[in-house]
Design a protein around this motif. Sequence first.
Motif, short mmCIF file in Angstrom:
data_model
loop_
_atom_site.label_atom_id
_atom_site.label_comp_id
_atom_site.label_asym_id
_atom_site.label_seq_id
_atom_site.Cartn_x
_atom_site.Cartn_y
_atom_site.Cartn_z
N ILE A 100 12.76 5.42 -0.86
CA ILE A 100 11.81 6.02 -1.80
C ILE A 100 11.92 5.26 -3.11
O ILE A 100 12.99 5.23 -3.73
CB ILE A 100 12.12 7.52 -2.04
CG1 ILE A 100 12.24 8.26 -0.70
CG2 ILE A 100 11.08 8.14 -2.94
CD1 ILE A 100 10.98 8.33 0.09
N LYS A 101 10.83 4.66 -3.52
CA LYS A 101 10.86 3.79 -4.71
C LYS A 101 10.15 4.44 -5.88
O LYS A 101 9.17 5.14 -5.73
CB LYS A 101 10.22 2.44 -4.39
CG LYS A 101 10.99 1.63 -3.36
CD LYS A 101 10.38 0.25 -3.17
CE LYS A 101 11.19 -0.56 -2.16
NZ LYS A 101 10.63 -1.92 -1.96
N ARG A 102 10.68 4.15 -7.06
CA ARG A 102 10.02 4.52 -8.31
C ARG A 102 9.85 3.25 -9.14
O ARG A 102 10.03 2.14 -8.63
CB ARG A 102 10.83 5.56 -9.08
CG ARG A 102 10.99 6.86 -8.32
CD ARG A 102 11.01 8.08 -9.21
NE ARG A 102 9.67 8.64 -9.38
CZ ARG A 102 9.44 9.90 -9.73
NH1 ARG A 102 10.45 10.71 -9.96
NH2 ARG A 102 8.23 10.36 -9.88
N GLN A 103 9.51 3.41 -10.41
CA GLN A 103 9.27 2.24 -11.25
C GLN A 103 10.51 1.35 -11.33
O GLN A 103 11.62 1.78 -11.08
CB GLN A 103 8.80 2.66 -12.65
CG GLN A 103 9.80 3.50 -13.43
CD GLN A 103 9.60 4.98 -13.23
OE1 GLN A 103 9.19 5.41 -12.16
NE2 GLN A 103 9.88 5.76 -14.27
N ASN A 104 10.29 0.11 -11.71
CA ASN A 104 11.37 -0.89 -11.82
C ASN A 104 12.05 -1.16 -10.49
O ASN A 104 13.19 -1.64 -10.44
CB ASN A 104 12.42 -0.46 -12.86
CG ASN A 104 11.82 -0.27 -14.24
OD1 ASN A 104 10.87 -0.97 -14.61
ND2 ASN A 104 12.34 0.68 -14.99
N GLU A 105 11.36 -0.85 -9.37
CA GLU A 105 11.87 -1.12 -8.03
C GLU A 105 13.18 -0.40 -7.73
O GLU A 105 13.94 -0.80 -6.84
CB GLU A 105 12.05 -2.64 -7.81
CG GLU A 105 10.75 -3.41 -7.81
CD GLU A 105 9.80 -2.93 -6.71
OE1 GLU A 105 10.20 -2.89 -5.55
OE2 GLU A 105 8.65 -2.59 -7.04
N SER A 106 13.51 0.65 -8.48
CA SER A 106 14.68 1.47 -8.15
C SER A 106 14.36 2.34 -6.95
O SER A 106 13.20 2.71 -6.72
CB SER A 106 15.09 2.33 -9.34
OG SER A 106 14.04 3.21 -9.70
N PHE A 107 15.37 2.68 -6.16
CA PHE A 107 15.10 3.46 -4.96
C PHE A 107 16.33 4.26 -4.53
O PHE A 107 17.47 3.97 -4.92
CB PHE A 107 14.63 2.57 -3.80
CG PHE A 107 15.56 1.42 -3.46
CD1 PHE A 107 16.66 1.61 -2.64
CD2 PHE A 107 15.33 0.15 -3.98
CE1 PHE A 107 17.52 0.58 -2.33
CE2 PHE A 107 16.18 -0.90 -3.67
CZ PHE A 107 17.26 -0.69 -2.85
N ILE A 108 16.04 5.29 -3.71
CA ILE A 108 17.07 6.04 -2.99
C ILE A 108 16.66 6.02 -1.52
O ILE A 108 15.53 5.64 -1.18
CB ILE A 108 17.21 7.49 -3.48
CG1 ILE A 108 15.89 8.26 -3.28
CG2 ILE A 108 17.66 7.52 -4.93
CD1 ILE A 108 15.99 9.74 -3.58
N ALA A 109 17.58 6.42 -0.64
CA ALA A 109 17.28 6.46 0.80
C ALA A 109 17.26 7.90 1.28
O ALA A 109 18.12 8.70 0.90
CB ALA A 109 18.31 5.66 1.58
N ILE A 110 16.25 8.22 2.10
CA ILE A 110 16.21 9.48 2.83
C ILE A 110 16.36 9.13 4.30
O ILE A 110 15.57 8.37 4.86
CB ILE A 110 14.87 10.23 2.62
CG1 ILE A 110 14.59 10.43 1.13
CG2 ILE A 110 14.89 11.55 3.37
CD1 ILE A 110 15.48 11.43 0.46
N ALA A 111 17.39 9.67 4.93
CA ALA A 111 17.69 9.35 6.33
C ALA A 111 17.67 10.62 7.17
O ALA A 111 17.85 11.73 6.65
CB ALA A 111 19.06 8.68 6.44
#
Length: 294
Positions: free
Chosen positions: A160-171
């Motif tokens: 899951i991405k937000r601005q500045n290409e930061s992301f978290i993972a949902i598994a």
Amino acid sequence: MKRMNRRTFLKKLMITGIGGILATSFSYGYARFIEPAQLTVTHHIISHPLIPKEFTGTKLLQFSDVHLGHYYGLNRFRYTIEKINELQPDIVLFTGDLLDEPNKYPHIDAVANELSRIRAPLGKFSIYGNHDHGGYGTDIYRHIMEKSGFQMLVNEHVLIKRQNESFIAIAGVDDMMLGKPNFSEMVKSIPDSTYTIALLHEPDGAMQMSRHPVHLQLSGHSHGGQVQLPFIGPLITPPLSETYYEGFYQIHHLTLYVNRGLGTTRIPLRFLSPPELTVFTLQHQALEKQQDGL
């Protein structure tokens, strides 16, 4: 001490008996009709240094174990959907057991239509529970979830991405009782140092989950015991929810949260275990302030 005559004794015995009957009737009526309809919303802040700053304030909503069928109808489900949308989540996560008996449920399209009304700008995700696989329900459940805009996660993940290409993972991992779970495949190729949230229907799989780079596990299945007694706890918990049945737990580096679910199964009762929607608000945490992964 004055001796009690036979008439007084019988009168007191009758009063005690009637009181017991009334108390039992009230308790049953409460557990059968009142508490199962008392939808509660719990709010928690999840802080971790690996949560990107851009995700601070992001709201995740978990719901679980609807068990649509004879004891949980579409009208109550519509109310629940409205409540979910009122909470304005960014991400919605369903942790399994949608229909109590999938192959016997007559309103498949209506359920999909209700689920499609859920709004979540960053995505809606779901996994299999044991009831979703049971009753020849595997394909029925997938059809409902995909038609309603949920992405099924079966031993896989998304970023899951937000601005500045930061992301978290949902598994998400397949159901442990009737599916084919593969934890290693689920986290395969997740970039290092990615904050990862995993969905697993059965909470007692947390020990296996803790062997992988997952930070938060969300589960259901237990119904919070469904019927609890003071000082005793849950009377009956399903297999794979005997150790962890409600709320937060810490297993090594892994934080587990067990949602009490919405519906009932086996018996149509809830006592001291009301149905639950859970809202988690993410928060970036500076390294020097880290406390037990929360």
